[in-house]
Design a protein around this motif. Sequence first.
Motif, short mmCIF file in Angstrom:
data_model
loop_
_atom_site.label_atom_id
_atom_site.label_comp_id
_atom_site.label_asym_id
_atom_site.label_seq_id
_atom_site.Cartn_x
_atom_site.Cartn_y
_atom_site.Cartn_z
N LEU A 92 0.88 -1.16 0.00
CA LEU A 92 0.00 0.00 0.00
C LEU A 92 0.92 1.21 0.00
O LEU A 92 1.79 1.34 0.87
CB LEU A 92 -0.89 0.00 1.23
N VAL A 93 0.77 2.08 -0.99
CA VAL A 93 1.62 3.27 -1.13
C VAL A 93 0.72 4.50 -1.07
O VAL A 93 -0.28 4.58 -1.77
CB VAL A 93 2.39 3.25 -2.46
N LYS A 94 1.11 5.46 -0.23
CA LYS A 94 0.35 6.71 -0.11
C LYS A 94 1.29 7.86 -0.42
O LYS A 94 2.28 8.06 0.26
CB LYS A 94 -0.20 6.86 1.31
N LEU A 95 0.95 8.61 -1.47
CA LEU A 95 1.72 9.78 -1.87
C LEU A 95 0.92 11.01 -1.52
O LEU A 95 -0.22 11.15 -1.96
CB LEU A 95 1.99 9.75 -3.38
N GLY A 96 1.51 11.89 -0.72
CA GLY A 96 0.77 13.06 -0.27
C GLY A 96 1.56 14.35 -0.37
O GLY A 96 2.79 14.35 -0.38
N THR A 97 0.84 15.43 -0.42
CA THR A 97 1.41 16.77 -0.36
C THR A 97 1.27 17.27 1.06
O THR A 97 0.17 17.28 1.62
CB THR A 97 0.68 17.72 -1.33
#
Length: 181
Positions: A92-97
């Motif tokens: 599970l990969v979460k890319l956030g600003t």
Amino acid sequence: LGADKQGTFGVDCETYHTAATLGTQGQTGKLMYVMHNSEYPLSCFALFENGPCLVADANFDTLMVKLKGFFQNAKANKIESRGTRYQYCDFLVKLGTVTMGPSARGISVEVEYCPCVIANDCWNLLMEFMQSFMGSHVPGVPSVFGSKHDSTYSPGDTMVQYMELFNKIRKQQQVPVAGIR
């Protein structure tokens, strides 16, 4: 890499400091971070500076309002990470600003290997996976791994890592922009 988009996520953090009337003169007040994670919508996390992580129900925010004589909200210090969740096989990969107020301050990358609950058992696998899309920008072993050698990884451990990331971003000096004449 061909990951499937799985929706969005959000993590936010508000900083509280001990009220001036409680601290003795000459000492700095203790900090407490109240955090929320969209992966755990019914929980609220309170992390004390150099201390434990308290997991409470979502109504903890209401309690903080009632404790304003003891803890005061550090105004204009809210920081959050919002972005997209991706599923790639067992990862599970979460890319956030990461934003603080109206401005973007950085990017967060959270990677979870879902089948494993003992963090140290899968760190090498996580590193190899992260190198496939982050190259040489893979971080070192998180500090939370050092204190949890063979114990089960918990949501509180994730929140500690977000708190460390947010504090690092808060401390970054803004680069002055050269003036044009």
